[in-house]
Design a protein around this motif. Structure first.
Motif, PDB file in Angstrom:
ATOM      1  N   UNK A  53       0.833  -1.210   0.000  1.00 11.02           N
ATOM      2  CA  UNK A  53       0.000   0.000   0.000  1.00 11.02           C
ATOM      3  C   UNK A  53       0.863   1.253   0.000  1.00 11.02           C
ATOM      4  N   UNK A  54       0.449   2.189  -0.837  1.00 15.00           N
ATOM      5  CA  UNK A  54       1.203   3.431  -0.985  1.00 15.00           C
ATOM      6  C   UNK A  54       1.969   3.488  -2.286  1.00 15.00           C
ATOM      7  N   UNK A  55       2.311   2.316  -2.833  1.00  9.23           N
ATOM      8  CA  UNK A  55       3.022   2.278  -4.107  1.00  9.23           C
ATOM      9  C   UNK A  55       2.086   2.690  -5.237  1.00  9.23           C
ATOM     10  N   UNK A  56       2.615   3.275  -6.313  1.00  3.73           N
ATOM     11  CA  UNK A  56       1.766   3.640  -7.455  1.00  3.73           C
ATOM     12  C   UNK A  56       1.079   2.399  -8.031  1.00  3.73           C
ATOM     13  N   UNK A  57      -0.147   2.538  -8.534  1.00  6.87           N
ATOM     14  CA  UNK A  57      -0.871   1.381  -9.071  1.00  6.87           C
ATOM     15  C   UNK A  57      -0.087   0.582 -10.119  1.00  6.87           C
ATOM     16  N   UNK A  58       0.613   1.263 -11.002  1.00  9.68           N
ATOM     17  CA  UNK A  58       1.381   0.533 -12.022  1.00  9.68           C
ATOM     18  C   UNK A  58       2.489  -0.305 -11.388  1.00  9.68           C
ATOM     19  N   UNK A  59       3.058   0.189 -10.294  1.00 12.41           N
ATOM     20  CA  UNK A  59       4.103  -0.552  -9.601  1.00 12.41           C
ATOM     21  C   UNK A  59       3.523  -1.798  -8.944  1.00 12.41           C
ATOM     22  N   UNK A  60       2.331  -1.681  -8.367  1.00 11.17           N
ATOM     23  CA  UNK A  60       1.674  -2.832  -7.752  1.00 11.17           C
ATOM     24  C   UNK A  60       1.423  -3.908  -8.801  1.00 11.17           C
ATOM     25  N   UNK A  61       0.869  -3.502  -9.941  1.00 13.63           N
ATOM     26  CA  UNK A  61       0.615  -4.460 -11.022  1.00 13.63           C
ATOM     27  C   UNK A  61       1.911  -5.101 -11.501  1.00 13.63           C
ATOM     28  N   UNK A  62       2.954  -4.307 -11.612  1.00 17.46           N
ATOM     29  CA  UNK A  62       4.252  -4.816 -12.057  1.00 17.46           C
ATOM     30  C   UNK A  62       4.793  -5.883 -11.103  1.00 17.46           C
ATOM     31  N   UNK A  67       6.166 -11.466 -10.344  1.00 21.80           N
ATOM     32  CA  UNK A  67       6.173 -12.621  -9.445  1.00 21.80           C
ATOM     33  C   UNK A  67       5.773 -13.892 -10.185  1.00 21.80           C
ATOM     34  N   UNK A  68       4.904 -13.733 -11.184  1.00 17.78           N
ATOM     35  CA  UNK A  68       4.443 -14.868 -11.988  1.00 17.78           C
ATOM     36  C   UNK A  68       5.226 -14.991 -13.302  1.00 17.78           C
ATOM     37  N   UNK A  69       6.264 -14.152 -13.440  1.00 14.13           N
ATOM     38  CA  UNK A  69       7.099 -14.154 -14.658  1.00 14.13           C
ATOM     39  C   UNK A  69       6.260 -13.915 -15.914  1.00 14.13           C
ATOM     40  N   UNK A  70       5.318 -12.989 -15.795  1.00 17.97           N
ATOM     41  CA  UNK A  70       4.439 -12.666 -16.913  1.00 17.97           C
ATOM     42  C   UNK A  70       4.871 -11.370 -17.584  1.00 17.97           C
ATOM     43  N   UNK A  71       4.402 -11.164 -18.803  1.00 16.36           N
ATOM     44  CA  UNK A  71       4.688  -9.942 -19.552  1.00 16.36           C
ATOM     45  C   UNK A  71       4.101  -8.733 -18.830  1.00 16.36           C
ATOM     46  N   UNK A  72       4.819  -7.605 -18.934  1.00 18.74           N
ATOM     47  CA  UNK A  72       4.344  -6.367 -18.320  1.00 18.74           C
ATOM     48  C   UNK A  72       3.448  -5.572 -19.268  1.00 18.74           C
ATOM     49  N   UNK A  73       3.236  -6.092 -20.451  1.00 19.78           N
ATOM     50  CA  UNK A  73       2.462  -5.363 -21.465  1.00 19.78           C
ATOM     51  C   UNK A  73       1.054  -4.981 -21.011  1.00 19.78           C
ATOM     52  N   UNK A  74       0.342  -5.848 -20.247  1.00 17.99           N
ATOM     53  CA  UNK A  74      -1.041  -5.478 -19.884  1.00 17.99           C
ATOM     54  C   UNK A  74      -1.178  -4.580 -18.654  1.00 17.99           C
ATOM     55  N   UNK A  75      -0.089  -3.998 -18.172  1.00 15.44           N
ATOM     56  CA  UNK A  75      -0.148  -3.204 -16.937  1.00 15.44           C
ATOM     57  C   UNK A  75      -1.218  -2.119 -16.991  1.00 15.44           C
ATOM     58  N   UNK A  76      -1.241  -1.359 -18.086  1.00 16.25           N
ATOM     59  CA  UNK A  76      -2.206  -0.247 -18.173  1.00 16.25           C
ATOM     60  C   UNK A  76      -3.646  -0.747 -18.117  1.00 16.25           C
ATOM     61  N   UNK A  77      -3.919  -1.861 -18.789  1.00 20.60           N
ATOM     62  CA  UNK A  77      -5.273  -2.425 -18.770  1.00 20.60           C
ATOM     63  C   UNK A  77      -5.632  -2.927 -17.379  1.00 20.60           C
ATOM     64  N   UNK A  78      -4.677  -3.559 -16.712  1.00 17.50           N
ATOM     65  CA  UNK A  78      -4.924  -4.082 -15.362  1.00 17.50           C
ATOM     66  C   UNK A  78      -5.270  -2.937 -14.405  1.00 17.50           C
ATOM     67  N   UNK A  79      -4.495  -1.868 -14.471  1.00 22.04           N
ATOM     68  CA  UNK A  79      -4.741  -0.719 -13.594  1.00 22.04           C
ATOM     69  C   UNK A  79      -6.086  -0.072 -13.911  1.00 22.04           C
TER      70      UNK A  79
END
Length: 219
Positions: A53-62, A67-79
């Protein structure tokens, strides 16, 4: 040894985190993250998220994607999905004693800032404009290049208030926010609203509830 804060008169400004300090929002945020990350096979554990908590939303998604070794491409959609879900499904309330505390601090001539990792849109989406108007300064996550645990958010808050760091006292509830405050050179009081004391050890003093602040300062 018991930790005691310096006299209130030492400070000219109180800088508050929002989620988990003033607003009882962490459970709803957790549900929103769980919803937005579920399609990627990611289970969001409650305490695991609360520690971020407190970290920027994109950082949380990242963090969760890495952790799951997944692509970071969907970060914006996730947020985006997370924020939309939160705004549609939130059940917002303030913690007990918060409104009275803010009034007391203002009455005592202190400047108040809200320093949050939440976006301006999400903060305003809580429909508490009258409450937010009591703060002299609002610093949201989209106003800084680096969010917590960087000291930038709290340094920006002090700058906007026109105060120096030694005149600022920070109220936080999570490790990243505490680190941000301490690296900004500010005294930090932690509240055990979402995490146990063991996670808040970097703070100068730890309280069980935000309601204890008034009595702590003799108000």
């Amino acid at each position: 040894m018991e930790m005691k804060p310096p006299p209130l008169k030492k400070y000219k400004a109180i800088l508050f985190d929002f989620d988990g300090v003033l607003g009882k929002t962490m459970e709803d945020n957790h549900k929103a993250w769980a919803h937005s990350l579920a399609p990627y096979g990611i289970v969001v554990e409650r305490e695991e998220y609360f520690l971020m908590e407190g970290a920027p939303p994109k950082k949380v998604a990242e963090i969760f994607l890495k952790k799951k070794h997944l692509s970071l491409e969907p970060i914006n959609d996730i947020v985006r999905i997370k924020e939309e879900y939160y705004l549609k499904n939130r059940s917002f309330t303030l913690y007990e004693g918060v409104q009275e505390l803010i009034v007391n601090l203002k009455t005592n001539g202190l400047q108040l800032a809200l320093v949050t990792g939440a976006s301006h849109r999400r903060l305003m989406g809580t429909n508490i404009a009258s409450f937010l108007n009591q703060f002299d300064v609002l610093v949201t996550g989209d106003q800084v290049s680096q969010g917590k645990p960087s000291p930038e958010p709290y340094l920006l808050g002090a700058q906007k208030l026109g105060t120096i760091r030694s005149e600022c006292l920070v109220i936080e509830n999570a490790p990243m926010g505490i680190k941000s405050a301490k690296e900004a050179g500010m005294y930090c009081i932690a509240i055990c609203s979402t995490l146990d004391k063991e996670h808040l050890a970097q703070a100068d003093i730890i309280l069980n509830t935000i309601g204890e602040l008034s009595s702590l300062f003799g108000q």
